[in-house]
Design an enzyme around this catalytic site. Structure first.
Site, short mmCIF file in Angstrom:
data_model
loop_
_atom_site.label_atom_id
_atom_site.label_comp_id
_atom_site.label_asym_id
_atom_site.label_seq_id
_atom_site.Cartn_x
_atom_site.Cartn_y
_atom_site.Cartn_z
N ARG A 95 41.98 38.02 27.08
CA ARG A 95 40.73 37.58 26.44
C ARG A 95 39.79 38.75 26.19
O ARG A 95 39.03 38.74 25.22
CB ARG A 95 40.05 36.52 27.30
CG ARG A 95 40.78 35.18 27.32
CD ARG A 95 39.89 34.06 27.83
NE ARG A 95 39.51 34.25 29.24
CZ ARG A 95 40.23 33.84 30.28
NH1 ARG A 95 41.41 33.23 30.07
NH2 ARG A 95 39.80 34.00 31.51
N GLY A 129 43.20 32.41 45.80
CA GLY A 129 43.92 32.55 47.05
C GLY A 129 43.60 33.89 47.68
O GLY A 129 42.99 34.77 47.07
N HIS A 130 44.02 34.04 48.93
CA HIS A 130 43.88 35.31 49.63
C HIS A 130 45.16 35.58 50.40
O HIS A 130 46.07 34.75 50.46
CB HIS A 130 42.67 35.29 50.56
CG HIS A 130 41.36 35.42 49.84
ND1 HIS A 130 40.98 36.59 49.21
CD2 HIS A 130 40.36 34.53 49.63
CE1 HIS A 130 39.79 36.42 48.65
NE2 HIS A 130 39.39 35.18 48.88
N ASP A 160 48.10 41.69 51.09
CA ASP A 160 47.30 42.62 50.29
C ASP A 160 47.96 43.99 50.17
O ASP A 160 48.11 44.52 49.06
CB ASP A 160 45.92 42.80 50.93
CG ASP A 160 44.96 41.67 50.57
OD1 ASP A 160 45.30 40.86 49.70
OD2 ASP A 160 43.88 41.61 51.17
#
Length: 381
Positions: A95, A129-130, A160
């Site tokens: 976008r 989410g994590h 992560d």
């Protein structure tokens, strides 16, 4: 900062995000890549990582991604880069006009890395989410628990950093290697849920042949076995024991001044784990962590003190190897791995010496007049 290391000459444009992508780009910068981070200015939702280890090795430019001139600058920088890294939700980069199709049309050799939790497709791709959510769905979180207890999040290390940033960096390097053959870049879809799933390969293989039980805390490597666990010492500190092989277990017993007990099953037999654990735990509680560290310092018993992150850098082994460095008063891990011919340079803080947008952009082919014009128009800060 003069690039030095095996990735010297590789140019990376990184759009600022949090945790996994910055860690992956830190690894690239540590190994010599020239990383230019685009901080997101002009938005209430602007993301700039906190100063510290994860942003080391970069120069930075703050760009308003809602400004057409700012976006034009990002596209121009990508046209001269080897790698572009973004951590938007799927569809956001498109976008903005800096999606893969947009940038690969400008630079067919570009490796375009996308860092997300759920990946670019699938029913969860557009949801939040994590780390804890990604490793939960990947089957990684459930086994990290004591028997009969709830799963314990292993910080945000597995989703992560390991399954996210590190696997992203690995994917980037693989794409760069392939580019040497094809002359073309490609998109790297780095998803934390996929990366975390990779870490269950060993466990799944063991389970398939009946050597891994589904109940957490009942297996040899998940705290079920007495020979692979942590034990409290007299001062409240802990030691880690990992004497899997029989010759190492024998050295553990020798260091603890314990004898084999004919009434106990062999140490690898699960039926004897609780009894062995009780005997071993009682011995470790008789001395402090430092005392046990001295007892086992030169032993193959596989016993080590459990150090906090704030102690690890002072351990003699870490000191001898130079495993940690200090940057702007913050002690942090040194670059890894190490290379014999092309060693990495000592890392420096982001914008070492201060942010100089005009100088930074000049090194990327943007003339001083153009840079000053972009600053005047507030397309960049």
């Amino acid at each position: 900062m003069t690039p030095q290391g095996p990735l010297a000459g590789i140019r990376v444009v990184e759009v600022a995000s949090l945790a996994p992508a910055p860690f992956g780009c830190m690894v690239l910068a540590d190994l010599g890549a020239e990383v230019l981070r685009i901080d997101r200015a002009g938005s209430s939702a602007a993301i700039t990582p906190p100063a510290g280890p994860l942003d080391r090795g970069r120069r930075t430019v703050a760009v308003d991604l809602k400004d057409p001139e700012g976006l034009a600058l990002v596209r121009e920088l990508a046209a001269g880069a080897d790698v572009f890294v973004e951590g938007f939700r799927p569809g956001v980069a498109e976008r903005l006009g800096i999606g893969p199709d947009d940038l690969l049309a400008l630079n067919e050799r570009l490796v375009y890395a996308r860092m997300t939790g759920w990946g670019q497709d699938g029913p969860l791709a557009h949801t939040a989410g994590h780390d804890i959510n990604y490793i939960a769905l990947a089957g990684v979180l459930q086994p990290i628990a004591r028997q009969g207890e709830r799963p314990l999040p292993p910080l945000n290390l597995l989703g992560d950093f390991a399954g996210g940033g590190l696997l992203m960096a690995f994917g980037i390097l693989a794409a760069l290697l392939e580019r040497n053959r094809s002359g073309r870049g490609q998109v790297v879809d780095a998803a934390m849920v996929d990366g975390a799933s990779l870490f269950t390969a060993f466990m799944r293989g063991m389970h398939a042949v009946g050597l891994w039980q589904e109940e957490p805390g009942t297996n040899a490597l998940d705290g079920g076995a007495a020979f692979y666990d942590t034990y409290e010492c007299a001062d409240g500190g802990h030691v880690a024991v990992g004497c899997v092989e029989p010759q190492f277990f024998a050295q553990l017993l020798a260091g603890l001044d314990l004898k084999e007990d004919e009434d106990l099953p062999y140490y690898v037999d699960p039926r004897g784990w609780d009894a062995w654990r009780g005997r071993i735990a009682a011995r470790f509680r008789t001395r402090t962590r430092a005392e046990w560290a001295e007892v086992f310092a030169a032993s193959d018993a596989c016993v080590t003190p459990v150090l906090s992150p704030w102690e690890a850098h002072d351990h003699p082994h870490a000191v001898a190897r130079g495993s940690f460095v200090e940057i702007d008063g913050v002690i942090q891990p040194a670059p890894a791995p190490r290379f014999s011919r092309t060693p990495a340079a000592p890392p420096a803080a982001a914008d070492h010496g201060g942010r100089d947008v005009v100088s930074t952009l000049a090194d990327w082919g943007i003339g001083p007049d153009r840079a000053r014009s972009l600053i005047a128009s507030e397309a960049i800060a």
